[in-house]
Scaffold this motif. Structure first.
Motif, short mmCIF file in Angstrom:
data_model
loop_
_atom_site.label_atom_id
_atom_site.label_comp_id
_atom_site.label_asym_id
_atom_site.label_seq_id
_atom_site.Cartn_x
_atom_site.Cartn_y
_atom_site.Cartn_z
N ARG A 1 -23.43 18.74 22.85
CA ARG A 1 -24.33 17.65 21.90
C ARG A 1 -23.45 16.64 21.43
O ARG A 1 -23.43 16.18 20.27
CB ARG A 1 -24.92 18.42 20.65
CG ARG A 1 -25.73 19.57 21.30
CD ARG A 1 -26.37 20.12 19.89
NE ARG A 1 -27.21 21.25 19.99
CZ ARG A 1 -26.84 22.45 19.44
NH1 ARG A 1 -25.94 22.71 18.49
NH2 ARG A 1 -27.49 23.47 19.85
N GLY A 2 -22.45 16.24 22.33
CA GLY A 2 -21.75 14.94 22.09
C GLY A 2 -20.43 15.26 21.51
O GLY A 2 -19.54 14.37 20.98
N GLU B 1 -27.53 15.70 15.54
CA GLU B 1 -28.03 15.53 16.87
C GLU B 1 -29.61 14.95 16.45
O GLU B 1 -30.12 14.00 17.38
CB GLU B 1 -28.36 16.71 17.75
CG GLU B 1 -29.06 16.26 19.25
CD GLU B 1 -29.27 17.81 19.83
OE1 GLU B 1 -29.90 17.66 20.76
OE2 GLU B 1 -28.92 18.58 19.40
N ILE B 2 -30.32 15.37 15.45
CA ILE B 2 -31.65 14.94 15.31
C ILE B 2 -31.79 13.66 14.19
O ILE B 2 -32.96 13.03 14.20
CB ILE B 2 -32.41 16.11 14.73
CG1 ILE B 2 -32.30 16.59 13.57
CG2 ILE B 2 -32.59 17.23 15.91
CD1 ILE B 2 -33.09 17.68 12.98
N LEU B 3 -30.55 13.38 13.77
CA LEU B 3 -30.54 12.29 12.61
C LEU B 3 -30.91 10.90 13.62
O LEU B 3 -30.53 10.80 14.72
CB LEU B 3 -29.43 12.26 11.91
CG LEU B 3 -29.55 13.20 10.95
CD1 LEU B 3 -27.99 13.17 10.23
CD2 LEU B 3 -30.37 12.93 9.72
N PRO B 4 -31.43 9.99 12.90
CA PRO B 4 -31.44 8.55 13.57
C PRO B 4 -29.98 8.17 13.99
O PRO B 4 -29.30 8.59 13.21
CB PRO B 4 -31.89 7.59 12.50
CG PRO B 4 -32.91 8.64 11.56
CD PRO B 4 -32.35 9.99 11.69
N GLN B 5 -30.11 7.68 15.17
CA GLN B 5 -28.74 7.09 15.77
C GLN B 5 -27.71 6.57 14.56
O GLN B 5 -26.46 6.72 14.49
CB GLN B 5 -28.69 6.13 16.91
CG GLN B 5 -27.25 5.92 17.51
CD GLN B 5 -26.78 7.39 18.28
OE1 GLN B 5 -27.20 8.20 18.64
NE2 GLN B 5 -25.35 7.74 17.72
N ARG C 1 -19.40 18.16 10.18
CA ARG C 1 -18.95 17.14 9.25
C ARG C 1 -19.09 17.54 7.81
O ARG C 1 -20.02 18.38 7.40
CB ARG C 1 -19.69 15.91 9.59
CG ARG C 1 -19.92 15.68 11.04
CD ARG C 1 -18.81 15.46 11.97
NE ARG C 1 -18.01 14.33 11.41
CZ ARG C 1 -16.88 13.74 12.20
NH1 ARG C 1 -16.67 14.54 13.37
NH2 ARG C 1 -16.24 13.12 11.57
N SER C 2 -18.32 16.95 6.84
CA SER C 2 -18.36 17.51 5.70
C SER C 2 -18.28 16.04 4.98
O SER C 2 -17.33 15.23 5.25
CB SER C 2 -17.23 18.22 5.22
OG SER C 2 -17.20 18.47 3.84
#
Length: 316
Positions: free
Chosen positions: A110-111, A66-70, A116-117
């Protein structure tokens, strides 16, 4: 939002950099990107000649996505494995382990990106690609890149900032750099931390850990689940736990612990600064034997040529 002018005031005679960032791993790259995208003059250095291609840390949590750049989040969505659940497995020393509990990892919020891995070097690549799309405020017409292979030798506080001495390991040349801030992202042996006189608090565990990333045959897990195994049995290696994470290449990253008694056959006879045995690196067959004894699959095997990473370590 823009950074406060009080925090990073523009000056004609002050340091040329807002921040010198030491360490080109995920944290260093993200900090450099966040600062550069807000107009700051930054330089990011790393001691390695090239990016390190190792599996290492694998999980990217939903909150991180969520907080990473898109652009970074979008890249990770394309290259990573979607982990939908965590499973608790019990093994009593006979046959395969049995699942005794399942925890869903889909929040629906949150979408819906979920856990993720992927290999850490892939996450670093996504972050680095994004960073290299940003302008370098120190060099007109250039995009921001990691300065390699540079080592921070020493630093001192000066009026208005920090003076750092760097060494270029390709040429042997040294240089001095002034910055308003020095940001240490250089790991457990951090030169920045040591230079500030901070100790690395905590205790080193007596337990030892083996880690392997490979493609397995006969493994009882599946590619949508993170598995934890708790085991006991007559085999001396059966006692302990296993942590397994599915990877996007069809393999798994699997970690197992060894208590002091189990460590004996890999002990070198030398001791580290904490008084623990320095250990030999395990062979692939060593790790495979432990995984079998703890219920990961009685017919467990490894596809030849698929071992991506084999490591051993203690945890602080």
């Amino acid at each position: 939002m823009a950074l406060s002018e009080r925090l990073l005031p523009a000056t004609l005679d002050g340091p040329e950099l807002d921040a010198l960032i030491v360490g080109g791993g995920p944290v260093g790259i993200l900090i450099a990107s966040e600062m550069a995208s807000r107009g700051c003059k930054v330089r990011l250095i790393d001691i390695n000649h090239e990016p390190v291609i190792m599996t290492k840390a694998s999980g990217v949590a939903e909150r991180s996505m969520e907080i990473l750049p898109q652009a970074v989040s979008d890249s990770i969505m394309k290259t990573s494995q979607h982990v939908q659940r965590a499973r608790l497995n019990e093994h009593d020393g006979s046959g395969n382990a049995r699942t005794i509990g399942t925890i869903g990892m889909e929040t629906g919020k949150r979408g819906g990106k979920g856990m993720r891995s992927q290999m850490q070097w892939l996450t670093e690549k996504a972050l680095r690609d994004y960073m290299e799309s940003l302008p370098d405020r120190c060099q007109a017409g250039q995009n921001l890149k990691i300065s390699r292979p540079y080592e921070l030798l020493r630093f001192e506080e000066i009026d208005g900032g920090i003076r750092s001495e760097l060494k270029n390991h390709s040429t042997g040349a040294t240089e001095q750099v002034q910055s308003k801030f020095l940001v240490g992202c250089d790991g457990g042996r951090s030169t920045v931390r040591k230079g500030l006189g901070f100790t690395f608090h905590g205790e080193t565990t007596a337990e030892y850990f083996f880690a392997i990333h490979a493609t397995f045959t006969g493994y009882m897990g599946d590619d949508t689940s993170m598995d934890m195994y708790f085991s006991k049995g007559d085999d001396p290696m059966a006692w302990g736990f296993i942590f397994a994470m599915p990877m996007p290449d069809g393999g798994y990253l699997i970690l197992c612990d060894l208590d002091p008694t189990q460590q004996g056959q890999w002990a070198t006879g030398e001791f580290d600064r904490n008084g623990y045995n320095v250990m030999h690196k395990p062979e692939v067959e060593d790790v495979l034997r432990i995984l079998k004894s703890r219920g990961c699959g009685q017919d467990l095997g490894i596809v030849p040529g698929t071992v991506q990473w084999l490591s051993h370590f203690r945890v602080n």
